[in-house]
Motif scaffolding. Structure first.
Motif, PDB file in Angstrom:
ATOM      1  N   ILE A  15      10.441  32.304 -45.468  1.00 34.11           N
ATOM      2  CA  ILE A  15       9.617  32.554 -46.644  1.00 34.11           C
ATOM      3  C   ILE A  15       8.849  31.288 -47.004  1.00 34.11           C
ATOM      4  N   VAL A  16       7.576  31.449 -47.348  1.00 31.78           N
ATOM      5  CA  VAL A  16       6.775  30.364 -47.920  1.00 31.78           C
ATOM      6  C   VAL A  16       6.657  30.673 -49.403  1.00 31.78           C
ATOM      7  N   SER A  17       7.200  29.819 -50.229  1.00 29.47           N
ATOM      8  CA  SER A  17       7.363  30.119 -51.651  1.00 29.47           C
ATOM      9  C   SER A  17       6.050  30.032 -52.426  1.00 29.47           C
ATOM     10  N   LEU A  18       5.881  30.999 -53.329  1.00 31.49           N
ATOM     11  CA  LEU A  18       4.772  30.989 -54.281  1.00 31.49           C
ATOM     12  C   LEU A  18       5.230  30.547 -55.666  1.00 31.49           C
ATOM     13  N   GLY A  19       6.443  30.071 -55.776  1.00 34.71           N
ATOM     14  CA  GLY A  19       6.973  29.704 -57.079  1.00 34.71           C
ATOM     15  C   GLY A  19       7.678  30.878 -57.731  1.00 34.71           C
ATOM     16  N   VAL A  20       7.581  30.957 -59.051  1.00 37.37           N
ATOM     17  CA  VAL A  20       8.321  31.974 -59.799  1.00 37.37           C
ATOM     18  C   VAL A  20       7.390  32.859 -60.636  1.00 37.37           C
ATOM     19  N   THR A  21       6.495  32.255 -61.390  1.00 39.55           N
ATOM     20  CA  THR A  21       5.684  32.997 -62.352  1.00 39.55           C
ATOM     21  C   THR A  21       4.353  33.435 -61.735  1.00 39.55           C
ATOM     22  N   VAL A  22       3.619  34.251 -62.474  1.00 38.59           N
ATOM     23  CA  VAL A  22       2.284  34.660 -62.040  1.00 38.59           C
ATOM     24  C   VAL A  22       1.360  33.448 -61.962  1.00 38.59           C
ATOM     25  N   ASP A  23       1.470  32.535 -62.931  1.00 40.19           N
ATOM     26  CA  ASP A  23       0.660  31.308 -62.890  1.00 40.19           C
ATOM     27  C   ASP A  23       1.004  30.470 -61.665  1.00 40.19           C
ATOM     28  N   ASP A  24       2.290  30.387 -61.327  1.00 39.40           N
ATOM     29  CA  ASP A  24       2.693  29.687 -60.100  1.00 39.40           C
ATOM     30  C   ASP A  24       2.005  30.312 -58.888  1.00 39.40           C
ATOM     31  N   TYR A  25       2.046  31.633 -58.834  1.00 42.86           N
ATOM     32  CA  TYR A  25       1.444  32.368 -57.713  1.00 42.86           C
ATOM     33  C   TYR A  25      -0.023  31.981 -57.576  1.00 42.86           C
ATOM     34  N   MET A  26      -0.774  32.023 -58.677  1.00 48.96           N
ATOM     35  CA  MET A  26      -2.205  31.702 -58.641  1.00 48.96           C
ATOM     36  C   MET A  26      -2.435  30.274 -58.159  1.00 48.96           C
ATOM     37  N   ARG A  27      -1.651  29.345 -58.660  1.00 48.89           N
ATOM     38  CA  ARG A  27      -1.825  27.934 -58.318  1.00 48.89           C
ATOM     39  C   ARG A  27      -1.470  27.656 -56.860  1.00 48.89           C
ATOM     40  N   ASN A  28      -0.516  28.416 -56.311  1.00 50.28           N
ATOM     41  CA  ASN A  28       0.043  28.096 -54.996  1.00 50.28           C
ATOM     42  C   ASN A  28      -0.466  28.956 -53.846  1.00 50.28           C
ATOM     43  N   ILE A  29      -1.186  30.050 -54.114  1.00 50.51           N
ATOM     44  CA  ILE A  29      -1.461  31.024 -53.063  1.00 50.51           C
ATOM     45  C   ILE A  29      -2.233  30.425 -51.889  1.00 50.51           C
ATOM     46  N   TYR A  30      -3.267  29.649 -52.140  1.00 48.78           N
ATOM     47  CA  TYR A  30      -4.060  29.132 -51.018  1.00 48.78           C
ATOM     48  C   TYR A  30      -3.272  28.115 -50.191  1.00 48.78           C
TER      49      TYR A  30
END
Length: 328
Positions: free
Chosen positions: A273-288
């Motif tokens: 797994i490549v982590s996107l974090g926990v929250t929706v904001d984490d997801y947005m910040r980390n997706i790219y």
């Protein structure tokens, strides 16, 4: 092939100003993604952006300004509501489409009569603009590849194509700006981003969402596949479907990765797994950054899909483009 250097943003600012004034290209940090900038008033300099990225010339560029008053150089017949939006969202992750000034070369707007304008929420970026010129700038990646949120991402894509990358650290937002068209009867979102429809409606009263393909695009991110990893990528409608797809890929001899938030670890278990974090904001910040990590180490990427409006919907716009609409 030219030398490409990464320099701390504050330390490289004087050199960056000199390069822009001489008609060259500079990569600069913003809160959304890194930008590949040139003097927006210099058509030859702007053409070099398309060459460096391998970007189609019918895909327009955003013009970045350092203060709200600069919009008078870029656009004409600026409506009062632009200034109301600017009070709340500028500097920030909002781009506004306005009628184009004659000062803006056609190469910036892909021949259209409108121009997209934004003021980045990054001190170095605004100082670079203030000391040089309004900057025409798309994301600083190879055309159609995953957008860059660190200086290293830019270097991986554009080494030998640009002389200077100003390193301002990881981008805080992580996806491109919301694009809002003010040249139509009702303000219309052309590209979703961190500034959501609900946030815009507080100022505008009403806003429409519109993602259709048009002949002459008014803003970037409308006509072409974007944000795509170099390996096969699909979006998973549930964690269970993702796990099933992962296990099937393993049986077929692939080396898959799940790009998911950590909240699903109890289901994904020992799968890569490549982590996107926990929250929706984490997801947005980390997706790219997560997509770029995954494409280096794996040959098949399975990305988490999210339900919901606002930021979740904006992020899913990018994910579905990265996956080419493929779901499991």
């Amino acid at each position: 092939m030219m030398e490409t250097r990464i320099v701390k943003a504050e330390q490289g600012l004087d050199e960056a100003v000199s390069i822009i004034k001489s008609g060259g290209l500079v990569v600069f940090p913003t809160e959304t993604v890194y930008g590949l900038g040139a003097d927006a008033l210099n058509p030859q300099a702007v053409k070099a952006i398309f060459e460096a990225k391998g970007r189609p010339q019918d895909n327009p560029l955003i013009v970045h300004i350092s203060d709200v008053e600069q919009v008078g150089e870029i656009a004409v017949d600026v409506p009062h509501v632009f200034y109301e939006l600017a009070k709340k969202f500028m500097p920030g992750a909002l781009t506004v489409v306005l009628p184009k000034s004659d000062k803006i070369p056609d190469v910036v707007t892909a021949g259209g009569n409108t121009v997209a304008v934004r003021m980045p929420d990054n001190v170095v970026a605004r100082e670079l603009i203030a000391r040089s010129s309004p900057l025409a700038a798309p994301s600083a990646n190879r055309s159609k590849h995953v957008s860059p949120t660190t200086a290293q991402h830019v270097y991986d894509d554009l080494c030998g194509r640009v002389p200077l990358i100003l390193d301002g650290g990881p981008c805080g937002v992580g996806i491109e700006s919301t694009v809002l068209d003010l040249t139509c009867d009702c303000p219309t979102i052309l590209r979703p981003g961190a500034v959501t429809p609900a946030m815009l409606a507080e100022v505008l009263g009403e806003v429409l969402e519109n993602g259709k393909v048009i002949k002459i695009a008014k803003s970037p991110g409308m006509k072409y596949e974007h944000y795509a990893p170099v390996v096969t990528t699909v979006a998973a409608q549930s964690v269970q479907s993702a796990v099933e797809c992962y296990d099937r890929a393993v049986r077929e001899g692939k080396h898959p990765a799940l790009v998911f938030r950590d909240i699903y670890r109890d289901v994904t278990q020992d799968r890569d797994i490549v982590s996107l974090g926990v929250t929706v904001d984490d997801y947005m910040r980390n997706i790219y950054a997560a997509l770029r990590r995954a494409e280096k180490d794996f040959d098949f990427i399975i990305v988490e899909m999210m339900d919901g409006d606002g930021i979740a919907k904006s992020v899913m716009n990018r994910v579905m483009k990265a996956a080419g609409g493929k779901t499991v």
